[in-house]
Write a protein that holds these residues in place. Structure first.
Motif, mmCIF file in Angstrom:
data_model
loop_
_atom_site.group_PDB
_atom_site.id
_atom_site.type_symbol
_atom_site.label_atom_id
_atom_site.label_comp_id
_atom_site.label_asym_id
_atom_site.label_seq_id
_atom_site.Cartn_x
_atom_site.Cartn_y
_atom_site.Cartn_z
ATOM 1 N N CYS B 358 0.856 -1.184 0.000
ATOM 2 C CA CYS B 358 0.000 0.000 0.000
ATOM 3 C C CYS B 358 0.893 1.234 0.000
ATOM 4 O O CYS B 358 1.963 1.230 0.616
ATOM 5 N N VAL B 360 0.861 4.927 1.344
ATOM 6 C CA VAL B 360 0.030 5.668 2.308
ATOM 7 C C VAL B 360 0.687 6.986 2.713
ATOM 8 O O VAL B 360 1.891 7.182 2.527
ATOM 9 N N LEU B 361 -0.094 7.862 3.283
ATOM 10 C CA LEU B 361 0.460 9.082 3.876
ATOM 11 C C LEU B 361 1.216 8.709 5.142
ATOM 12 O O LEU B 361 0.820 7.801 5.861
ATOM 13 N N ARG B 389 10.619 7.281 4.938
ATOM 14 C CA ARG B 389 10.424 8.075 3.725
ATOM 15 C C ARG B 389 11.638 8.945 3.511
ATOM 16 O O ARG B 389 12.274 9.407 4.470
ATOM 17 N N GLY B 393 5.742 13.056 2.069
ATOM 18 C CA GLY B 393 4.972 12.464 0.971
ATOM 19 C C GLY B 393 4.615 11.053 1.308
ATOM 20 O O GLY B 393 4.935 10.553 2.391
ATOM 21 N N PRO B 394 3.966 10.358 0.377
ATOM 22 C CA PRO B 394 3.484 9.001 0.654
ATOM 23 C C PRO B 394 4.635 8.023 0.855
ATOM 24 O O PRO B 394 5.705 8.192 0.279
ATOM 25 N N ASP B 417 -8.440 0.489 -0.009
ATOM 26 C CA ASP B 417 -8.333 1.471 -1.087
ATOM 27 C C ASP B 417 -9.236 2.684 -0.843
ATOM 28 O O ASP B 417 -8.981 3.767 -1.369
ATOM 29 N N ASP B 420 -8.871 7.328 3.354
ATOM 30 C CA ASP B 420 -8.361 8.598 2.817
ATOM 31 C C ASP B 420 -6.850 8.721 2.947
ATOM 32 O O ASP B 420 -6.225 9.518 2.271
ATOM 33 N N VAL B 421 -6.226 7.890 3.786
ATOM 34 C CA VAL B 421 -4.763 7.954 3.935
ATOM 35 C C VAL B 421 -4.040 7.147 2.851
ATOM 36 O O VAL B 421 -2.821 7.174 2.761
ATOM 37 N N VAL B 422 -4.798 6.412 2.042
ATOM 38 C CA VAL B 422 -4.178 5.549 1.027
ATOM 39 C C VAL B 422 -4.127 6.296 -0.310
ATOM 40 O O VAL B 422 -5.129 6.833 -0.780
ATOM 41 N N LYS B 423 -2.940 6.368 -0.894
ATOM 42 C CA LYS B 423 -2.741 7.221 -2.062
ATOM 43 C C LYS B 423 -2.753 6.487 -3.404
ATOM 44 O O LYS B 423 -2.813 7.122 -4.457
ATOM 45 N N GLU B 424 -2.624 5.178 -3.390
ATOM 46 C CA GLU B 424 -2.620 4.398 -4.638
ATOM 47 C C GLU B 424 -3.384 3.123 -4.364
ATOM 48 O O GLU B 424 -3.391 2.653 -3.229
#
Lengths: 435, 435
Positions: B358, B360-361, B389, B393-394, B417, B420-424
């Motif tokens: 995943c 994520v933020l 990181r 960013g994610p 999916d 809201d914290v999941v970016k892809e």
């Protein structure tokens, strides 16, 4: 309508009992998939009075001490020989063939010793002799060589075909054991015999290789044609040095057509360094594999269990099925694979790269002396390592060579061993790059 | 005295031309080893006026546009179909069988689409249909399943059976390429078609698997029975994460008996994580392999070239030899392997371990949210990594699960999916431990 097929079995040891059980379990499945209803009619044993495993159901099977009861019974369709040993097994096989019964055998020793007579009896009587289980147990390499690769011209075969030695070397490699400890473990688990000589000295692999090479190169080779070296002098430290160089040490059986020498092959069983990334390096424990190169198919590998009661019995039973499917009046299309004749290369002429380990005094000029001897014999060095010694005393030098003949290496080593700075006999092992 | 065998060939493309050349080169060798003198009598082509490669010797071979010239010629012993495509190839195969000619074909598409009709025509006419070259080129897996493993009960088969995708994944793994670049290289080298969809989407592997499973489990399976997923969405970073976890990503075709569910099998083609130390991980580039588990023989692997002009032609020719050795008046002992019927497991019921990635933020509580969703769906985490990181960013979260059903994973991912914290969209891949 299922077609009934009656087996006459010689021998009721480990594999024989396995066949009895396997057939009971698989009878219905085999009938459904092949249309054959296979059963054992009679078993010829040495001692008819012997107590058998109570779990083994012999109901409806005649137990006899008289081989003629099988050989001469017109209702027996296929004879299966699982006695082991050269005699009287070979005699039984030949008698059954003479009575026009196809024979299935798992007997490597009989084929190695009496292959000529056995194959001649089969072809002159127009019946088949099937021996998938005699070499590498469950791996169907015999059928593959006889059928699937009949269209090709095999250039080379490389095999890990002895489970005992592969188990020992695996334990030395991954559990960091010395040879003696690994052998003991193999014996405890039943992967090595109480007297392990036949396996660890390479004879078992040499017998198998002689059969594989006979089929692959359509020529008659015997165990004595194979240059054979065992694993009993392999040291843990050589496995570790090989590891650092990117290699594993395996007891490799190899049969190759000699490049540039028409009609000549090299046959060899020897502990050999093979690249870690080669598929054969991933063949571990008691497992077997044959890697081969066909002129047209390119590279292939066949991997599986080389021994064991059920794997071997399954190979026997698949031969029985094949034999039963070919019970016609037409003669079995069988050719004696041992008719051709090819030359065997003198092992000393065999060219390869080598791994060399010397234990030397840590003194100035030592390396120059060794390099000098190698140079004199035309041996060119490909890589070289000398470890820093931890204390004063001898240090190991490990090197690999470019391609040279075994003769050159032997001559060079003889001279190196005589140097006063050398403290132990040098160890040399072949490197197989499969190129 | 060699026995003459005349071939009638349909099609003179890449494999057909290979067969013509191979037969010229190997005729004498095959005569010596099998006693058969094989020649091509006639070739049926679409365009008889077409200019052929000047190096191809067609002397003494009749080139015709009329299939009847082969089917009805009583002097032709074996028909070989190398036209490709479903029609008119299937029609030619069936006509030849109806004229009591054994047929050798390399045509996977025809077998996948018209297998029933073809096998029925073969068994009702008492002649053989041979198709070793149709699945995995030079690897004799068809013969092995039909003969050598006839005594056993196959529990599972795992294959790397598509050369194109294996080449692409190998380049992504070892040359650190992204999918598009690896595909382009494969196309340049002829390992991928200009339109690669049939290979990269898994359809080619699914067709092959349906044939292998039909033989292995004696039941009729078609391509549509195989749950199929391709490799086009695999990212280099997933290959790298898998590597750190000890796995390689391969397009794995698998056919398994479902444990505890009588008469049911799962059939699947999907990019899958397999342990690096497993033999199948060492199958690189365009090579193919089938790893299988028999109830009695245990594990086996068959490895070799799955395509190519000469490897395929050699497989065709070995079938011709086998067919020619069985040209007797007795009907060929051929059983339609597609007669049984087994249930196909709903792919969503398939249980395995999973790899999950995943993006994520990097905020407090994110992991708790994801773990919470997984827990709700009964998905238990086996290992977990979150990379530091490099900038704000994610960040990727990579985890593996214990055994769960695909349904559970799908449901969990749908919910993840939507966070809201999941970016892809999350990526999930099966893990095969071969246990």
């Amino acid at each position: 309508m299922a077609k009934p097929v009656a087996i006459g079995l010689f021998g009721l040891g480990n594999i024989g009992s396995g066949l009895v059980s396997l057939l009971q379990e698989r009878r219905k499945g085999i009938r459904d998939s092949t249309g054959l209803s296979i059963s054992i009619k009679a078993i010829c044993v040495k001692d008819t009075g012997k107590q058998r495993d109570a779990a083994l159901s012999l109901e409806g099977i005649r137990i006899t001490g008289d081989p003629q009861a099988i050989v001469q019974d017109p209702d027996i369709d296929v004879a299966v020989e699982l006695m082991g040993g050269v005699e009287p097994a070979s005699e039984m096989i030949i008698k059954a063939l003479q009575h026009k019964k196809p024979v299935v055998t798992a007997n490597k020793a009989a084929l190695a010793a009496k292959g000529d007579e056995i194959f001649t009896a089969a072809s002159s009587n127009g019946v088949g002799i099937f021996f998938e289980a005699a070499v590498c147990g469950s791996i169907p390499i015999i059928r593959v060589l006889q059928e699937s690769l009949a269209s090709d011209s095999i250039q080379a075969m490389f095999g890990i075909i002895n489970g005992t030695t592969n188990y020992i070397l695996t334990k030395m490699t991954f559990d960091s054991k010395e040879y003696d400890a690994a052998l003991k473990e193999a014996q405890k688990l039943g992967f090595a015999e109480p007297d392990p000589a036949f396996d660890v000295l390479g004879n078992d692999a040499a017998q198998k290789l002689s059969i594989l090479a006979s089929l692959g190169f359509q020529s008659r080779f015997a165990e004595k044609d194979v240059s054979t070296e065992g694993i009993s002098s392999i040291k843990k430290k050589d496995i570790q040095y090989a590891d650092r160089l990117g290699y594993r040490i395996k007891l490799l059986a190899s049969a190759k057509r000699c490049r540039g020498v028409e009609n000549t092959v090299s046959l060899r069983v020897a502990p050999t360094l093979i690249p870690k990334q080669h598929l054969l390096s991933g063949v571990l424990n008691e497992l077997n594999a044959i890697f081969l190169v066909g002129k047209y198919v390119g590279e292939q590998m066949y991997y599986g269990k080389g021994a064991g009661q059920y794997p071997t019995a399954a190979a026997v039973l698949s031969d029985v099925i094949f034999a039963a499917q070919h019970l016609t009046d037409a003669p079995f299309p069988f050719r004696n694979p041992f008719l051709g004749s090819k030359e065997i290369q003198d092992p000393l002429d065999g060219v390869s790269r080598f791994y060399l380990r010397c234990i030397v005094l840590d003194k100035p000029g030592v390396l120059a002396k060794i390099a000098g001897v190698l140079g004199t014999h035309g041996v060119s060095i490909a890589s070289f390592t000398q470890e820093e010694r931890s204390a004063s005393g001898p240090v190991p030098i490990v090197l690999t060579t470019h391609e040279v003949s075994e003769r050159q290496i032997h001559d060079a080593i003889k001279e190196i061993d005589a140097l006063d700075v050398v403290k132990e006999k040098a160890v040399s092992l072949r490197i197989e790059d499969f190129s």
